[in-house]
Design a protein around this motif. Structure first.
Motif, PDB file in Angstrom:
ATOM      1  N   VAL A 159      40.819  35.042  38.137  1.00 35.55           N
ATOM      2  CA  VAL A 159      40.680  35.195  39.583  1.00 35.55           C
ATOM      3  C   VAL A 159      41.903  34.619  40.294  1.00 35.55           C
ATOM      4  N   VAL A 160      41.974  34.852  41.602  1.00 39.69           N
ATOM      5  CA  VAL A 160      43.073  34.346  42.434  1.00 39.69           C
ATOM      6  C   VAL A 160      42.557  33.114  43.174  1.00 39.69           C
ATOM      7  N   ALA A 161      42.912  31.944  42.693  1.00 42.96           N
ATOM      8  CA  ALA A 161      42.407  30.681  43.254  1.00 42.96           C
ATOM      9  C   ALA A 161      42.800  30.502  44.718  1.00 42.96           C
ATOM     10  N   LEU A 200      41.884  42.634  52.690  1.00 42.92           N
ATOM     11  CA  LEU A 200      42.284  42.659  51.283  1.00 42.92           C
ATOM     12  C   LEU A 200      42.003  44.017  50.664  1.00 42.92           C
ATOM     13  N   HIS A 201      42.699  44.279  49.578  1.00 44.90           N
ATOM     14  CA  HIS A 201      42.448  45.429  48.722  1.00 44.90           C
ATOM     15  C   HIS A 201      41.966  44.870  47.389  1.00 44.90           C
ATOM     16  N   TRP A 202      41.295  45.667  46.598  1.00 45.71           N
ATOM     17  CA  TRP A 202      40.709  45.183  45.351  1.00 45.71           C
ATOM     18  C   TRP A 202      41.758  44.614  44.407  1.00 45.71           C
ATOM     19  N   LYS A 203      42.958  45.156  44.398  1.00 46.70           N
ATOM     20  CA  LYS A 203      44.007  44.633  43.511  1.00 46.70           C
ATOM     21  C   LYS A 203      44.379  43.202  43.885  1.00 46.70           C
ATOM     22  N   ASP A 204      44.134  42.813  45.147  1.00 49.70           N
ATOM     23  CA  ASP A 204      44.449  41.454  45.594  1.00 49.70           C
ATOM     24  C   ASP A 204      43.547  40.407  44.955  1.00 49.70           C
ATOM     25  N   LEU A 205      42.444  40.833  44.341  1.00 50.15           N
ATOM     26  CA  LEU A 205      41.512  39.914  43.696  1.00 50.15           C
ATOM     27  C   LEU A 205      41.864  39.650  42.235  1.00 50.15           C
ATOM     28  N   VAL A 206      42.954  40.271  41.775  1.00 44.35           N
ATOM     29  CA  VAL A 206      43.420  40.105  40.396  1.00 44.35           C
ATOM     30  C   VAL A 206      44.765  39.390  40.448  1.00 44.35           C
ATOM     31  N   PRO A 207      44.936  38.287  39.701  1.00 43.54           N
ATOM     32  CA  PRO A 207      46.240  37.615  39.687  1.00 43.54           C
ATOM     33  C   PRO A 207      47.323  38.594  39.216  1.00 43.54           C
ATOM     34  N   PRO A 208      48.515  38.544  39.833  1.00 42.64           N
ATOM     35  CA  PRO A 208      49.586  39.476  39.455  1.00 42.64           C
ATOM     36  C   PRO A 208      49.870  39.502  37.957  1.00 42.64           C
ATOM     37  N   GLU A 209      49.836  38.345  37.315  1.00 38.45           N
ATOM     38  CA  GLU A 209      50.147  38.281  35.880  1.00 38.45           C
ATOM     39  C   GLU A 209      49.045  38.894  35.012  1.00 38.45           C
ATOM     40  N   ALA A 210      47.869  39.152  35.601  1.00 38.44           N
ATOM     41  CA  ALA A 210      46.756  39.706  34.827  1.00 38.44           C
ATOM     42  C   ALA A 210      46.499  41.180  35.124  1.00 38.44           C
ATOM     43  N   ARG A 211      47.268  41.767  36.030  1.00 39.05           N
ATOM     44  CA  ARG A 211      46.996  43.160  36.416  1.00 39.05           C
ATOM     45  C   ARG A 211      47.150  44.129  35.257  1.00 39.05           C
ATOM     46  N   TYR A 265      33.780  36.066  42.569  1.00 42.17           N
ATOM     47  CA  TYR A 265      33.903  35.590  43.944  1.00 42.17           C
ATOM     48  C   TYR A 265      32.536  35.662  44.616  1.00 42.17           C
ATOM     49  N   ARG A 266      32.435  34.943  45.771  1.00 40.98           N
ATOM     50  CA  ARG A 266      31.209  35.020  46.558  1.00 40.98           C
ATOM     51  C   ARG A 266      31.533  34.856  48.030  1.00 40.98           C
ATOM     52  N   ILE A 267      30.699  35.461  48.860  1.00 41.81           N
ATOM     53  CA  ILE A 267      30.785  35.314  50.317  1.00 41.81           C
ATOM     54  C   ILE A 267      29.371  35.075  50.820  1.00 41.81           C
ATOM     55  N   GLU A 268      29.183  33.998  51.554  1.00 47.02           N
ATOM     56  CA  GLU A 268      27.894  33.673  52.173  1.00 47.02           C
ATOM     57  C   GLU A 268      27.974  34.024  53.658  1.00 47.02           C
TER      58      GLU A 268
END
Length: 170
Positions: A71-73, A23-34, A158-161
């Motif tokens: 966020v991108v659900a 992923l790239h950081w822009k992928d963590l933002v919904p397209p409609e919110a960019r 977001y979180r990653i364990e």
């Protein structure tokens, strides 16, 4: 021989499913919110912070501008790989960082304004990161969870364990 070939083909076809999605950081933002992101520019020269406080349209540069950014659900539960910088939150008994915020640029949350929460990932890693290595970027790999996490420094979307950590190479 045909059985071996069929097994080998089956293994090879399943490998992409096991690989993490980069992923790239822009992928963590919904397209409609960019367009709403409006992320303030990082202030790396600390002598400019006083000027930034007075002149910034974003307010105090130490305060997160969007602590509840969208966020991108669809990322929930996906195995991903994301590059970024480490902002330490927890240090283990070996003096290594094993809990941190992953951010898109160096100094975020410490020397410059925190990015929006959808540009921060709360991470707990399998292996610790030496304190001396915190100035370099890392690849973080793991299963992404879409979950709001609050910390003293900033909110994360977001979180990653149990993340895998490796040095970023150019």
């Amino acid at each position: 021989m045909r059985l071996f070939s069929a097994l080998l083909l089956g293994v090879l076809l399943s490998l992409p499913a096991l690989a993490a999605e980069e992923l790239h950081w822009k992928d963590l933002v919904p397209p409609e919110a960019r367009d709403l992101l409006g992320m303030p520019q990082p202030v790396h020269d600390l002598s400019l912070l006083a000027d930034a406080l007075e002149d910034s349209e974003y307010g105090d540069p130490a305060v997160q501008s969007m602590p509840n950014a969208p966020v991108v659900a669809e990322l929930d539960g996906r195995k991903i790989r994301l590059p970024g910088y480490v902002v330490p939150l927890g240090i283990n008994e070996r003096s290594e960082v094993d809990e941190f915020l992953l951010v898109p640029y160096f100094g975020a949350c410490i020397h410059v304004p925190p990015p929006p929460s959808n540009q921060i990932v709360h991470v707990r890693s399998r292996q610790g990161i030496a304190l001396a290595d915190l100035y370099q970027p890392f690849w973080i790999t793991g299963t992404m969870q879409v979950e709001a996490i609050e910390s003293e420094l900033a909110n994360a979307g977001y979180r990653i364990e149990q993340a895998e950590v490796e040095a970023y190479s150019f």
